[in-house]
Design an enzyme around this catalytic site. Structure first.
Site, PDB file in Angstrom:
ATOM      1  N   HIS A 380       0.829  -1.209   0.000  1.00 44.59           N
ATOM      2  CA  HIS A 380       0.000   0.000   0.000  1.00 44.59           C
ATOM      3  C   HIS A 380       0.866   1.263   0.000  1.00 44.59           C
ATOM      4  O   HIS A 380       0.695   2.150  -0.823  1.00 44.59           O
ATOM      5  CB  HIS A 380      -0.936  -0.005   1.211  1.00 44.59           C
ATOM      6  CG  HIS A 380      -1.545   1.322   1.541  1.00 44.59           C
ATOM      7  ND1 HIS A 380      -2.515   1.917   0.751  1.00 44.59           N
ATOM      8  CD2 HIS A 380      -1.323   2.186   2.559  1.00 44.59           C
ATOM      9  CE1 HIS A 380      -2.863   3.079   1.284  1.00 44.59           C
ATOM     10  NE2 HIS A 380      -2.146   3.275   2.373  1.00 44.59           N
ATOM     11  N   PHE A 381       1.845   1.308   0.899  1.00 47.47           N
ATOM     12  CA  PHE A 381       2.539   2.601   0.963  1.00 47.47           C
ATOM     13  C   PHE A 381       3.615   2.763  -0.098  1.00 47.47           C
ATOM     14  O   PHE A 381       4.077   3.869  -0.321  1.00 47.47           O
ATOM     15  CB  PHE A 381       2.988   2.961   2.379  1.00 47.47           C
ATOM     16  CG  PHE A 381       4.029   2.108   3.031  1.00 47.47           C
ATOM     17  CD1 PHE A 381       5.335   2.119   2.589  1.00 47.47           C
ATOM     18  CD2 PHE A 381       3.705   1.347   4.143  1.00 47.47           C
ATOM     19  CE1 PHE A 381       6.293   1.367   3.224  1.00 47.47           C
ATOM     20  CE2 PHE A 381       4.668   0.589   4.790  1.00 47.47           C
ATOM     21  CZ  PHE A 381       5.966   0.597   4.321  1.00 47.47           C
ATOM     22  N   HIS A 382       3.987   1.675  -0.774  1.00 46.71           N
ATOM     23  CA  HIS A 382       4.877   1.904  -1.915  1.00 46.71           C
ATOM     24  C   HIS A 382       4.102   2.439  -3.113  1.00 46.71           C
ATOM     25  O   HIS A 382       4.686   3.042  -4.017  1.00 46.71           O
ATOM     26  CB  HIS A 382       5.669   0.642  -2.252  1.00 46.71           C
ATOM     27  CG  HIS A 382       6.842   0.479  -1.337  1.00 46.71           C
ATOM     28  ND1 HIS A 382       6.748  -0.143  -0.118  1.00 46.71           N
ATOM     29  CD2 HIS A 382       8.127   0.927  -1.425  1.00 46.71           C
ATOM     30  CE1 HIS A 382       7.925  -0.093   0.491  1.00 46.71           C
ATOM     31  NE2 HIS A 382       8.774   0.554  -0.276  1.00 46.71           N
ATOM     32  N   ARG A 443       5.243  -8.058   7.729  1.00 44.74           N
ATOM     33  CA  ARG A 443       6.136  -6.966   7.384  1.00 44.74           C
ATOM     34  C   ARG A 443       7.164  -6.818   8.507  1.00 44.74           C
ATOM     35  O   ARG A 443       7.087  -7.538   9.502  1.00 44.74           O
ATOM     36  CB  ARG A 443       5.343  -5.666   7.198  1.00 44.74           C
ATOM     37  CG  ARG A 443       4.655  -5.179   8.450  1.00 44.74           C
ATOM     38  CD  ARG A 443       3.844  -3.899   8.244  1.00 44.74           C
ATOM     39  NE  ARG A 443       4.685  -2.725   8.122  1.00 44.74           N
ATOM     40  CZ  ARG A 443       4.257  -1.463   8.361  1.00 44.74           C
ATOM     41  NH1 ARG A 443       3.001  -1.238   8.721  1.00 44.74           N
ATOM     42  NH2 ARG A 443       5.058  -0.443   8.221  1.00 44.74           N
TER      43      ARG A 443
HETATM   44 FE1  HAS Z   1      -2.341   4.869   3.883  1.00 45.37          FE
HETATM   45  C1  HAS Z   1      -1.074   2.694   6.230  1.00 45.37           C
HETATM   46  C2  HAS Z   1      -5.528   4.178   4.883  1.00 45.37           C
HETATM   47  C3  HAS Z   1      -3.589   7.214   1.667  1.00 45.37           C
HETATM   48  C4  HAS Z   1       0.824   6.113   3.403  1.00 45.37           C
HETATM   49  N1  HAS Z   1      -0.482   4.453   4.638  1.00 45.37           N
HETATM   50  C5  HAS Z   1      -0.167   3.505   5.573  1.00 45.37           C
HETATM   51  C6  HAS Z   1       1.249   3.509   5.820  1.00 45.37           C
HETATM   52  C7  HAS Z   1       1.774   4.505   5.039  1.00 45.37           C
HETATM   53  C8  HAS Z   1       0.678   5.086   4.297  1.00 45.37           C
HETATM   54  C9  HAS Z   1       3.227   4.926   4.968  1.00 45.37           C
HETATM   55  O1  HAS Z   1      -6.887   2.938   7.325  1.00 45.37           O
HETATM   56  C10 HAS Z   1       1.990   2.557   6.758  1.00 45.37           C
HETATM   57  C11 HAS Z   1       2.361   3.194   8.045  1.00 45.37           C
HETATM   58  C12 HAS Z   1       3.107   2.195   8.903  1.00 45.37           C
HETATM   59  O2  HAS Z   1       4.344   2.145   8.803  1.00 45.37           O
HETATM   60  O3  HAS Z   1       2.455   1.443   9.625  1.00 45.37           O
HETATM   61  N2  HAS Z   1      -4.222   5.515   3.330  1.00 45.37           N
HETATM   62  C13 HAS Z   1      -5.383   5.076   3.834  1.00 45.37           C
HETATM   63  C14 HAS Z   1      -6.506   5.723   3.139  1.00 45.37           C
HETATM   64  C15 HAS Z   1      -5.930   6.580   2.223  1.00 45.37           C
HETATM   65  C16 HAS Z   1      -4.508   6.454   2.367  1.00 45.37           C
HETATM   66  C17 HAS Z   1      -7.958   5.498   3.375  1.00 45.37           C
HETATM   67  N3  HAS Z   1      -1.546   6.353   2.742  1.00 45.37           N
HETATM   68  C18 HAS Z   1      -2.235   7.224   1.924  1.00 45.37           C
HETATM   69  C19 HAS Z   1      -1.331   8.158   1.344  1.00 45.37           C
HETATM   70  C20 HAS Z   1      -0.078   7.854   1.832  1.00 45.37           C
HETATM   71  C21 HAS Z   1      -0.241   6.719   2.712  1.00 45.37           C
HETATM   72  C22 HAS Z   1      -1.736   9.254   0.393  1.00 45.37           C
HETATM   73  C23 HAS Z   1       1.227   8.492   1.574  1.00 45.37           C
HETATM   74  C24 HAS Z   1       1.457   9.464   0.762  1.00 45.37           C
HETATM   75  N4  HAS Z   1      -3.138   3.647   5.241  1.00 45.37           N
HETATM   76  C25 HAS Z   1      -4.473   3.570   5.558  1.00 45.37           C
HETATM   77  C26 HAS Z   1      -4.641   2.692   6.730  1.00 45.37           C
HETATM   78  C27 HAS Z   1      -3.379   2.274   7.114  1.00 45.37           C
HETATM   79  C28 HAS Z   1      -2.461   2.891   6.168  1.00 45.37           C
HETATM   80  C29 HAS Z   1      -5.893   2.329   7.408  1.00 45.37           C
HETATM   81  C30 HAS Z   1      -3.013   1.351   8.290  1.00 45.37           C
HETATM   82  C31 HAS Z   1      -2.854  -0.029   7.829  1.00 45.37           C
HETATM   83  C32 HAS Z   1      -2.374  -0.921   8.938  1.00 45.37           C
HETATM   84  O4  HAS Z   1      -3.139  -1.806   9.327  1.00 45.37           O
HETATM   85  O5  HAS Z   1      -1.242  -0.762   9.422  1.00 45.37           O
HETATM   86  C33 HAS Z   1      -6.698   7.509   1.292  1.00 45.37           C
HETATM   87  O6  HAS Z   1      -6.232   8.827   1.483  1.00 45.37           O
HETATM   88  C34 HAS Z   1      -6.568   7.128  -0.161  1.00 45.37           C
HETATM   89  C35 HAS Z   1      -7.463   7.964  -1.042  1.00 45.37           C
HETATM   90  C36 HAS Z   1      -7.131   7.820  -2.499  1.00 45.37           C
HETATM   91  C37 HAS Z   1      -7.987   7.631  -3.501  1.00 45.37           C
HETATM   92  C38 HAS Z   1      -7.486   7.537  -4.929  1.00 45.37           C
HETATM   93  C39 HAS Z   1      -7.982   8.665  -5.831  1.00 45.37           C
HETATM   94  C40 HAS Z   1      -7.308   8.619  -7.157  1.00 45.37           C
HETATM   95  C41 HAS Z   1      -6.563   9.606  -7.686  1.00 45.37           C
HETATM   96  C42 HAS Z   1      -5.849   9.354  -8.998  1.00 45.37           C
HETATM   97  C43 HAS Z   1      -6.191  10.295 -10.121  1.00 45.37           C
HETATM   98  C44 HAS Z   1      -5.565   9.840 -11.413  1.00 45.37           C
HETATM   99  C45 HAS Z   1      -4.686  10.575 -12.141  1.00 45.37           C
HETATM  100  C46 HAS Z   1      -4.018   9.970 -13.329  1.00 45.37           C
HETATM  101  C47 HAS Z   1      -4.287  11.944 -11.798  1.00 45.37           C
HETATM  102  C48 HAS Z   1      -9.443   7.479  -3.253  1.00 45.37           C
HETATM  103  C49 HAS Z   1      -6.427  10.931  -7.041  1.00 45.37           C
HETATM  104  C50 HAS Z   1      -4.922   9.664 -14.464  1.00 45.37           C
HETATM  105  C51 HAS Z   1      -4.106   9.132 -15.526  1.00 45.37           C
HETATM  106  C52 HAS Z   1      -4.592   8.840 -16.733  1.00 45.37           C
HETATM  107  C53 HAS Z   1      -3.691   8.304 -17.743  1.00 45.37           C
HETATM  108  C54 HAS Z   1      -6.022   9.021 -17.083  1.00 45.37           C
END
Ligand code: HAS
Ligand code: CU
Length: 596
Positions: A380-382, A443
């Protein structure tokens, strides 16, 4: 006028450049640790002692998620403020001051970690980037972090000061979008870092210095995650800033909506902090009810990212159509895929969409039990910080480096090869990590495969997953080499006078299409604080009540739950009363703004 950043702001360009160099140095060290541990864990090549694995992992985590990301973002935030307000910093000595503080801080922390590799001193800090008690680091580790964070606080003060001076000269004007993004991110950061500052200054540092005998591990963990979740948005919001103000431009078009971008940053400010407990769903010392509140807030926090996906893709489509693209999906072909600045950001966005899905799975209280502490989380975080953020930063470097050095990019094709290898490498590595996590492979360990225990895969085999992880890791290392070759090649290049101007994307719908209340930073800060108080006061009080402020050494844990409904009702009442009080005049302004 075709003026580059260094032409217009020579003194600031030096600071931004130095921030980048600090960031890249950290990337190099962190990246090296990454390949060592990938090959070690997968068993392909082992030359370190498994006992040193924690030291490698700590260096990997701290150098990459603290120094690489944050040095880079203070660079682009300085750029964003000066460019969008079109004014120099108020006092360049102050600017160098916070840079120096950050640099000294991270050097101390870095030494405290790397010293763990030698027996020549007894300094060591193999505590991982989460530095949970009972793991204890050398005092220098914590002290360095404190200086580093204070440096970022002063950086924020620098930017607020610029905005304030600009505001006096431009009364009544809307805050330029990049400045708005920097300010909201920094307010979020000020609130978030209170948690880690308390954890370090009150508990961990005194404990490591021997001034206190014990700490309450649940309390320090909770204070860490108070900061540890929002810190991920501290990395993400600068990347989003680039997707909003740079990606539309390199796609050949304009940002679809400035008001929507402001709403997104406000939502991050308001919701980033009161969610940290979603990292502690499995901590027995926190009641289920509090975890439920954190989960609910987390699900709301998906909204700004969904809005971003919509706005950014719409802007790209607008750009593609300007370039002659047609059809429902045919426009994708008209995008400038050969430009590494574009393709790096677009591929980062694409990966980040997948990361969002694994994040949603993590965030579910019950399904988290399946993935917590497994390799899934590493996958996830990579994708999030390791690709959504890191690949965006590398891609925009190809635009920024010429702007702050006055030298042309050494090679566009090497840049393109770099972003593509990163994408492919991460596809192999992260996908396999997610799958490995589902098998239960843990991990944070050098020896993920226990003797006498067989992990059985539904599809493929554990060996196949290990191979994919190692292959992915090698591709990522290759990608880093290409990146550094390009950075060094560019720095060694001669000055060029045919560089593009320092500009960011225009908008299809500008700030004038939105209510002014969006710019009311006091209001949003007030709401953010109220939500934090609501989400954290009761859990913290109950943790202290059960484990003591400085904790006994060993606490017996039994799962607890919120058994008193009156407590919850009281809490909700408190929040409503506080919200009303905090909104006050702002609320009236909001109504007026909306009904305008
Ligand atoms: Fe996370 C664990 C939940 C976002 C980083 N996360 C981690 C850890 C890290 C991390 C480092 O609820 C591990 C920490 C450790 O060492 O224990 N995370 C979420 C949720 C989101 C989320 C709900 N995380 C991030 C982001 C991070 C990050 C951003 C770093 C930058 N995460 C968790 C949870 C854990 C967790 C639990 C704990 C797990 C455990 O059990 O230990 C949300 O913010 C994600 C929302 C994102 C979206 C995607 C939208 C899509 C977009 C793309 C647009 C496309 C484009 C390209 C621009 C809904 C914006 C189009 C291209 C074309 C060619 C058309
Ligand atoms: Cu989180």
């Amino acid at each position: 006028m075709s003026e580059t950043y260094i032409d217009r702001f020579p003194a600031e360009a030096k600071v931004v450049r130095s921030a980048f160099y600090g960031s890249f140095l950290a990337l190099a060290i962190g990246g090296l640790m990454g390949i060592i541990q990938t090959l070690h864990r997968t068993g392909y090549y082992r030359f370190i002692d498994s006992a040193d694995y924690y030291t490698v992992l700590t260096a990997h985590g701290v150098f990459l998620v603290i120094s690489f990301t944050i040095f880079f973002l203070v660079g682009i935030f300085t750029w964003a403020i000066t460019t969008s307000l079109d004014r120099e910093v108020e006092d360049i000595r102050f600017t160098w001051g916070w840079y120096a503080l950050m640099a000294i801080g991270i050097t101390l922390t870095g030494i405290a970690i790397l010293a763990g590799f030698t027996d020549a001193t007894d300094i060591s800090s193999s505590v991982l980037f989460t530095f949970y008690a009972p793991l204890q680091a050398h005092p220098m580790f914590y002290l360095g972090l404190v200086l580093f964070v204070v440096g970022t606080w002063l950086a924020g003060a620098d930017w607020f000061r610029s905005w304030w001076a600009w505001k006096q000269e431009n009364p009544g004007e809307r805050i330029p979008l990049p400045t708005f993004m920097v300010l909201t991110t920094m307010i979020m950061w000020y609130i978030a870092t209170l948690g880690v500052a308390t954890a370090i200054l009150l508990f961990l540092l005194p404990w490591s210095l021997g001034l206190i005998d014990s700490v309450n591990p649940t309390l320090t963990r909770t204070l860490f995650w108070f900061f540890g979740h929002p810190v991920v948005y501290f990395w993400l919001m600068p990347a989003y800033m680039m997707w909003y103000i740079m990606l539309p431009k390199v796609s050949g078009g304009k940002l679809f909506s400035d008001p929507l971008a402001r709403v997104v940053f406000i939502l991050f400010l308001v919701l980033s902090v009161p969610t940290g407990i979603h990292h502690q769903y499995l901590d027995p010392g926190i009641a289920e009810g509090f975890k439920f509140i954190a989960m609910t807030n987390t699900m709301f926090l998906l909204l700004p990212s969904f809005l971003t996906a919509f706005t950014v893709v719409a802007s790209m489509e607008h750009g593609a159509r300007q370039r002659g693209g047609t059809g429902y999906f045919g426009w994708l072909k008209a995008l400038p895929w050969r430009d590494p600045v574009f393709s790096g950001m677009a591929l980062a966005g694409l990966m980040f969409a997948a990361a969002g899905f694994s994040g949603m799975i993590n965030a579910g209280m019950n399904i988290n039990y399946l993935v917590h502490n497994t390799f899934w989380v590493v996958g996830h975080f990579h994708l999030t910080v390791g690709t959504g953020v890191a690949l965006t930063f590398m891609a925009v470097t190809y635009w920024f480096l010429p702007q702050v050095t006055g030298k042309a990019l050494w090679s566009r094709s090497v840049g393109l090869a770099q972003v593509v290898t990163w994408f492919v490498g991460m596809t192999f590595m992260s996908n396999a990590m997610h799958r490995a996590g589902l098998l239960g492979i843990p991990r944070r360990t050098a020896e993920p495969l226990y003797e006498g225990f067989e992990y059985s895969a539904v599809v493929g085999s554990v060996g196949e997953l290990q191979a994919q992880i190692a292959l992915g890791g090698l591709l990522l290392s290759l990608s880093l080499l290409l990146f550094f070759a390009n950075v060094i090649g560019t720095v060694l290049n001669g000055k060029s006078d045919s560089l593009p101007a320092n500009e960011y994307a225009g908008t299809l719908s500008g700030p004038e299409d939105s209510p002014r209340v969006l710019d009311n930073l006091k209001l949003w800060t007030g709401i953010a604080i109220v939500l934090v108080i609501f989400a954290y006061t009761f859990p913290l009080l109950s943790i202290i009540e059960r484990g003591g402020l400085f904790g006994p050494d060993v606490i017996e844990y039994v799962p607890i739950s919120v058994d008193s409904l009156p407590l919850l009702v009281g809490a909700i009442e408190l929040v409503f009363a506080n919200t009303l009080a905090a909104i006050g005049d702002g609320g009236t302004a909001l109504l007026e703004g909306v009904t305008r």
